[in-house]
Design a protein around this motif. Sequence first.
Motif, PDB file in Angstrom:
ATOM      1  N   GLY A 191      41.769  44.747  37.825  1.00 15.35           N
ATOM      2  CA  GLY A 191      42.060  43.665  38.712  1.00 15.35           C
ATOM      3  C   GLY A 191      40.992  42.456  38.651  1.00 15.35           C
ATOM      4  O   GLY A 191      39.846  42.529  37.603  1.00 15.35           O
ATOM      5  N   ARG A 192      41.417  41.412  39.551  1.00 14.39           N
ATOM      6  CA  ARG A 192      40.342  40.252  39.519  1.00 14.39           C
ATOM      7  C   ARG A 192      38.963  40.733  40.071  1.00 14.39           C
ATOM      8  O   ARG A 192      38.926  41.314  41.004  1.00 14.39           O
ATOM      9  CB  ARG A 192      41.044  39.183  40.299  1.00 14.39           C
ATOM     10  N   LYS A 193      38.022  40.107  39.398  1.00 14.62           N
ATOM     11  CA  LYS A 193      36.687  40.418  39.881  1.00 14.62           C
ATOM     12  C   LYS A 193      36.507  39.528  41.141  1.00 14.62           C
ATOM     13  O   LYS A 193      36.848  38.460  41.191  1.00 14.62           O
ATOM     14  CB  LYS A 193      35.604  39.981  38.951  1.00 14.62           C
ATOM     15  N   ASP A 194      36.036  39.987  42.150  1.00 10.03           N
ATOM     16  CA  ASP A 194      35.999  39.182  43.365  1.00 10.03           C
ATOM     17  C   ASP A 194      35.152  37.901  43.234  1.00 10.03           C
ATOM     18  O   ASP A 194      33.995  38.100  42.550  1.00 10.03           O
ATOM     19  CB  ASP A 194      35.174  40.143  44.676  1.00 10.03           C
ATOM     20  N   GLY A 195      35.515  36.607  43.753  1.00  7.45           N
ATOM     21  CA  GLY A 195      34.830  35.615  43.711  1.00  7.45           C
ATOM     22  C   GLY A 195      34.974  34.832  42.232  1.00  7.45           C
ATOM     23  O   GLY A 195      34.246  33.558  42.137  1.00  7.45           O
ATOM     24  N   SER A 196      35.950  35.325  41.396  1.00  9.07           N
ATOM     25  CA  SER A 196      36.234  34.755  40.179  1.00  9.07           C
ATOM     26  C   SER A 196      37.483  34.527  39.868  1.00  9.07           C
ATOM     27  O   SER A 196      38.335  35.355  40.426  1.00  9.07           O
ATOM     28  CB  SER A 196      35.603  35.692  38.937  1.00  9.07           C
ATOM     29  N   ILE A 197      37.801  33.233  39.362  1.00  5.12           N
ATOM     30  CA  ILE A 197      39.190  33.021  39.139  1.00  5.12           C
ATOM     31  C   ILE A 197      39.838  33.632  37.891  1.00  5.12           C
ATOM     32  O   ILE A 197      40.828  33.970  37.626  1.00  5.12           O
ATOM     33  CB  ILE A 197      39.495  31.403  38.971  1.00  5.12           C
ATOM     34  N   MET A 198      38.551  33.640  37.022  1.00  3.03           N
ATOM     35  CA  MET A 198      38.995  34.053  35.313  1.00  3.03           C
ATOM     36  C   MET A 198      38.848  35.644  35.194  1.00  3.03           C
ATOM     37  O   MET A 198      39.637  36.195  34.485  1.00  3.03           O
ATOM     38  CB  MET A 198      38.326  33.289  34.289  1.00  3.03           C
ATOM     39  N   GLU A 199      37.673  36.011  35.706  1.00  5.30           N
ATOM     40  CA  GLU A 199      37.053  37.419  35.095  1.00  5.30           C
ATOM     41  C   GLU A 199      37.840  38.449  35.892  1.00  5.30           C
ATOM     42  O   GLU A 199      38.089  38.536  36.994  1.00  5.30           O
ATOM     43  CB  GLU A 199      35.452  37.257  35.429  1.00  5.30           C
ATOM     44  N   ARG A 200      38.007  39.543  34.926  1.00  5.57           N
ATOM     45  CA  ARG A 200      38.550  40.696  35.466  1.00  5.57           C
ATOM     46  C   ARG A 200      37.900  42.051  35.390  1.00  5.57           C
ATOM     47  O   ARG A 200      36.866  41.956  34.526  1.00  5.57           O
ATOM     48  CB  ARG A 200      40.082  41.105  34.598  1.00  5.57           C
ATOM     49  N   ILE A 201      37.717  42.948  35.983  1.00  2.46           N
ATOM     50  CA  ILE A 201      36.965  44.181  35.817  1.00  2.46           C
ATOM     51  C   ILE A 201      38.015  45.515  36.203  1.00  2.46           C
ATOM     52  O   ILE A 201      39.178  45.438  36.609  1.00  2.46           O
ATOM     53  CB  ILE A 201      36.129  44.202  36.995  1.00  2.46           C
ATOM     54  N   VAL A 202      37.445  46.669  35.759  1.00  2.00           N
ATOM     55  CA  VAL A 202      38.224  47.938  36.031  1.00  2.00           C
ATOM     56  C   VAL A 202      37.782  48.047  37.437  1.00  2.00           C
ATOM     57  O   VAL A 202      36.532  48.152  38.013  1.00  2.00           O
ATOM     58  CB  VAL A 202      37.494  49.052  35.194  1.00  2.00           C
ATOM     59  N   ARG A 203      38.886  48.435  38.438  1.00  5.84           N
ATOM     60  CA  ARG A 203      38.709  48.577  39.899  1.00  5.84           C
ATOM     61  C   ARG A 203      39.824  49.382  40.230  1.00  5.84           C
ATOM     62  O   ARG A 203      41.105  49.351  39.751  1.00  5.84           O
ATOM     63  CB  ARG A 203      38.544  47.270  40.766  1.00  5.84           C
ATOM     64  N   LYS A 204      39.414  50.267  41.324  1.00  7.61           N
ATOM     65  CA  LYS A 204      40.449  51.415  41.744  1.00  7.61           C
ATOM     66  C   LYS A 204      41.843  50.727  42.202  1.00  7.61           C
ATOM     67  O   LYS A 204      42.830  51.374  42.115  1.00  7.61           O
ATOM     68  CB  LYS A 204      40.022  52.245  42.860  1.00  7.61           C
ATOM     69  N   ASP A 205      41.739  49.572  42.823  1.00  6.31           N
ATOM     70  CA  ASP A 205      43.231  48.958  43.383  1.00  6.31           C
ATOM     71  C   ASP A 205      43.635  48.016  42.577  1.00  6.31           C
ATOM     72  O   ASP A 205      44.403  47.273  42.905  1.00  6.31           O
ATOM     73  CB  ASP A 205      42.411  48.154  44.741  1.00  6.31           C
ATOM     74  N   GLY A 206      43.145  47.979  41.172  1.00  2.61           N
ATOM     75  CA  GLY A 206      43.949  47.218  40.035  1.00  2.61           C
ATOM     76  C   GLY A 206      45.081  47.831  39.599  1.00  2.61           C
ATOM     77  O   GLY A 206      45.563  48.709  40.026  1.00  2.61           O
ATOM     78  N   GLN A 207      45.775  46.965  38.788  1.00  5.44           N
ATOM     79  CA  GLN A 207      47.149  47.460  37.971  1.00  5.44           C
ATOM     80  C   GLN A 207      46.786  48.424  37.051  1.00  5.44           C
ATOM     81  O   GLN A 207      45.874  48.267  36.120  1.00  5.44           O
ATOM     82  CB  GLN A 207      47.760  46.222  37.602  1.00  5.44           C
ATOM     83  N   TYR A 208      47.667  49.431  36.937  1.00  6.87           N
ATOM     84  CA  TYR A 208      47.537  50.493  36.086  1.00  6.87           C
ATOM     85  C   TYR A 208      47.507  49.834  34.509  1.00  6.87           C
ATOM     86  O   TYR A 208      48.308  48.779  34.121  1.00  6.87           O
ATOM     87  CB  TYR A 208      48.809  51.316  35.925  1.00  6.87           C
ATOM     88  N   ALA A 209      46.685  50.066  33.736  1.00 12.43           N
ATOM     89  CA  ALA A 209      46.243  49.588  32.196  1.00 12.43           C
ATOM     90  C   ALA A 209      45.972  50.888  31.340  1.00 12.43           C
ATOM     91  O   ALA A 209      45.151  51.685  31.486  1.00 12.43           O
ATOM     92  CB  ALA A 209      45.416  48.549  32.242  1.00 12.43           C
ATOM     93  N   ARG A 210      46.547  50.715  30.071  1.00 14.85           N
ATOM     94  CA  ARG A 210      46.340  51.811  29.191  1.00 14.85           C
ATOM     95  C   ARG A 210      46.103  51.122  27.786  1.00 14.85           C
ATOM     96  O   ARG A 210      46.776  50.205  27.326  1.00 14.85           O
ATOM     97  CB  ARG A 210      47.468  52.697  28.954  1.00 14.85           C
ATOM     98  N   THR A 211      44.935  51.393  26.989  1.00 17.80           N
ATOM     99  CA  THR A 211      44.723  51.067  25.741  1.00 17.80           C
ATOM    100  C   THR A 211      44.122  52.153  24.993  1.00 17.80           C
ATOM    101  O   THR A 211      43.191  52.939  25.276  1.00 17.80           O
ATOM    102  CB  THR A 211      43.565  49.895  25.636  1.00 17.80           C
ATOM    103  N   ASP A 212      44.953  52.358  23.771  1.00 11.93           N
ATOM    104  CA  ASP A 212      44.541  53.291  22.639  1.00 11.93           C
ATOM    105  C   ASP A 212      43.595  52.714  21.670  1.00 11.93           C
ATOM    106  O   ASP A 212      44.022  51.684  21.242  1.00 11.93           O
ATOM    107  CB  ASP A 212      45.742  53.902  22.094  1.00 11.93           C
ATOM    108  N   VAL A 213      42.630  53.556  21.438  1.00 11.42           N
ATOM    109  CA  VAL A 213      41.306  53.028  20.443  1.00 11.42           C
ATOM    110  C   VAL A 213      41.041  53.831  19.311  1.00 11.42           C
ATOM    111  O   VAL A 213      41.192  55.164  19.381  1.00 11.42           O
ATOM    112  CB  VAL A 213      40.202  52.773  21.195  1.00 11.42           C
ATOM    113  N   GLU A 214      41.176  53.310  18.188  1.00  9.33           N
ATOM    114  CA  GLU A 214      40.931  54.296  16.803  1.00  9.33           C
ATOM    115  C   GLU A 214      39.754  53.466  15.996  1.00  9.33           C
ATOM    116  O   GLU A 214      39.957  52.284  15.953  1.00  9.33           O
ATOM    117  CB  GLU A 214      42.142  54.229  16.009  1.00  9.33           C
TER     118      GLU A 214
END
Length: 308
Positions: A191-214
């Motif tokens: 979700g969006r970081k509080d107080g920022s227009i651009m920056e995002r963070i991992v947050r419990k009320d954010g949107q589901y996101a999944r990334t696979d890493v190798e």
Amino acid sequence: MNGKDLRFRLVYPVDEDGLLLREFLHSKGISKRTLTATKYGGGSIEVNGIERTVRHPLCAGDVVVVVFPPEQPSAGLYPEDGKLTIIYEDEVLMMVDKPPGQSTIPSRDHPVGTVANSVAGKFAREKLPATVHIVTRLDRDTSGLICIAKNRHIHHLLSEQMIASGFYRQYLAFVEGQLASNQFIIEEPIGRKDGSIMERIVRKDGQYARTDVEVLGQFKKEGHYFTKIALVLHTGRTHQIRVHMQWAGHPVVGDDLYGSTHQLMGRQALHCAKISFTHPLTGEKLEFKSDVSQDMQALTYNEINRIE
């Protein structure tokens, strides 16, 4: 196309009796919203050459033609004769290989010189009555493949495919440090970081996101450890890879917004290297690849020691 009529159209043969026109078109992936826009926006729906309502009953052997309304280019999108590296194009979509440092769409800071400006210029030169539909967008400093639809309906079909996980996107990146696991999944909401227009963070009320890493390799330069990884996106949240890798404690090299520095690279070392999906009209499986740009290649040149 008929004569000078450049409106986008689709032709569907009917092979069974009893369906209403709206039911038939829904089975072809044409949404109710698209039908309404077609009816009232300058398009038409014809059966055997005669314009019909969506309640018209169909018979086997009928031919349905949907003529989509012309699309008006966005008012704030200035058409430009800019350079595009087009690696694939047909009547409904195109694939572009974007260099680092170029924005995908205009913004207040970069209103011109974007991929969208150049595509709009191409459409204007070809007299194509369409606006630019960016299916997969990249950040300004991320390089690689971008998928662009030439029609609102095609954009809709590709977006539906993405939601259904039928749209494969693989990225290559260099990240800070050495990773403990060779393969893992990051499944954290963004979700969006509080107080920022651009920056995002991992947050419990954010949107589901999944990334696979190798992990593909470990490297060291002047005492600085970093890792080459491949990432597969299952969702398309803003800055998803950059946020997930920061959360994992391994920010993307060169990404000073999310915890790295410009010591090794002057931009985030992130590249969209592979995209595959099913063509929305033909059903053909399409796959496209892009080599990483020279600044990322330079990170693995001879002056760097690879850790075996």
